[in-house]
Design an enzyme around this catalytic site. Sequence first.
Site, PDB file in Angstrom:
ATOM      1  N   TYR A 145       0.818  -1.212   0.000  1.00  9.87           N
ATOM      2  CA  TYR A 145       0.000   0.000   0.000  1.00  9.87           C
ATOM      3  C   TYR A 145       0.854   1.265   0.000  1.00  9.87           C
ATOM      4  CZ  TYR A 145      -4.097  -2.870   1.144  1.00  9.87           C
ATOM      5  OH  TYR A 145      -5.110  -3.808   1.117  1.00  9.87           O
ATOM      6  N   LYS A 196       3.540 -15.146   2.295  1.00  6.12           N
ATOM      7  CA  LYS A 196       3.596 -15.999   1.104  1.00  6.12           C
ATOM      8  C   LYS A 196       5.049 -16.220   0.732  1.00  6.12           C
ATOM      9  CE  LYS A 196       0.916 -17.223  -1.719  1.00  6.12           C
ATOM     10  NZ  LYS A 196       0.384 -18.594  -1.996  1.00  6.12           N
ATOM     11  N   ASP A 229      -2.877 -17.871   1.808  1.00  8.45           N
ATOM     12  CA  ASP A 229      -4.051 -18.498   1.203  1.00  8.45           C
ATOM     13  C   ASP A 229      -4.561 -19.648   2.068  1.00  8.45           C
ATOM     14  OD1 ASP A 229      -1.678 -19.807   0.616  1.00  8.45           O
ATOM     15  OD2 ASP A 229      -2.192 -20.258  -1.467  1.00  8.45           O
ATOM     16  N   ASP A 253      -5.311  -6.895   5.714  1.00  9.51           N
ATOM     17  CA  ASP A 253      -6.543  -6.252   5.275  1.00  9.51           C
ATOM     18  C   ASP A 253      -7.579  -7.311   4.887  1.00  9.51           C
ATOM     19  OD1 ASP A 253      -8.405  -4.411   4.440  1.00  9.51           O
ATOM     20  OD2 ASP A 253      -7.172  -3.546   2.860  1.00  9.51           O
ATOM     21  N   ASP A 257     -10.895  -8.808   7.447  1.00  9.70           N
ATOM     22  CA  ASP A 257     -12.281  -8.686   6.991  1.00  9.70           C
ATOM     23  C   ASP A 257     -12.948 -10.062   6.936  1.00  9.70           C
ATOM     24  OD1 ASP A 257     -12.117  -5.976   6.821  1.00  9.70           O
ATOM     25  OD2 ASP A 257     -12.641  -5.825   4.707  1.00  9.70           O
TER      26      ASP A 257
END
Length: 372
Positions: A145, A196, A229, A253, A257
């Site tokens: 970001y 990852k 994942d 993020d 959620d």
Amino acid sequence: MTSQPAKKLLILPGDGIGPEVMQEVRHIIAWLEAKRGLSFAITEDLVGGASLAQYGEPIRDDVIEQARAADAVLFGSVGDPRWNHVGFEKRPELAILKLRQELALFANLRPAKVFDALVDASTLKPDVVRGLDIMIVRETVGGIYFGNPRGIETLADGSKRGINTEVYTTSEIERVARVAFDLARKRSNRVCSVEKCNVMESGLLWKEVVTDLHAREYADVELTHMLADNCAMQLVRNPRQFDVLVTGNLFGDLLSDLASMLTGSLGMLPSATLGAADSAGKCPALYEPIHGSAPDIAGQGIANPIAQILSFAMLLRYSFDYQAEAQLIEEAVAAVLANGLRTAEIMSEGKTRVSTSEMGAAIVNELDKAQA
């Protein structure tokens, strides 16, 4: 009961339902001052679309300076479709991003806790989520970001290319991992680090740095690693396996959620974003509900104020060390839900639907009962 020194609190209600739910926090602050001897020196200002309408920018430098001077910031929510036409650099959401950057608020704490009375509100089976209480620690001022280079460029053939860069340094990873390990020591003493590393060099560095820090300073805490994942899948399959999760900005993020919906409603969940303590021991911090501004229901008196109220409880706990008062508020919320009161988005058959103000008043009533 002895009077406490006034704590400097900056309140930024924001847009949409922000002012409505923040008003219910104001009632709780008044109760704490009257019944618990606490004292707050409160200032309030505009951010987001409200600031755009008044000043032409989503956040003013003066507000940022007020945030620096405050002991803590209580934020509402920003976002207003009236400003969809403005450029990227003027959108209402820039207010929260700029505050995080300017105050160096690098660690976002997002609890996902299922209240017993709301176990059926989750889309998952009750046996999967009953008793769920996890904490996601998300790095918030680094990663993709904020990394450079970034932007949109025009290629030689006239087509365009969007660029964002995932970047993390050793110190950025260490400081957020320390927050996670320290939290775990006060909970169930388990941390799962998420990245990852199989396809991203930044993920590989993340894993190496967290592993090294654990060996040096936190060997008493159980540490596991998981690919992002797989973590998403495991949060749906068996979320209670986790205690504290620590991860980067993008994955945090997404995963926070996802975890929020295990509880049944975004309207129930608070968050804190913390910075590093200065030489005097002061730690900048901002607290906000994770739900949006919900402009479609603004002004109707049907918004759920619980996430904003629980954000304030987190503020009391982490910034002011008012542990007893934070617990009182959390227990009052649990009691109201156990009594069957529900705002619109968590309403179910056989329960009593209440307005924003009625929910806030019911929580204050439970505080009165606890204090008696």
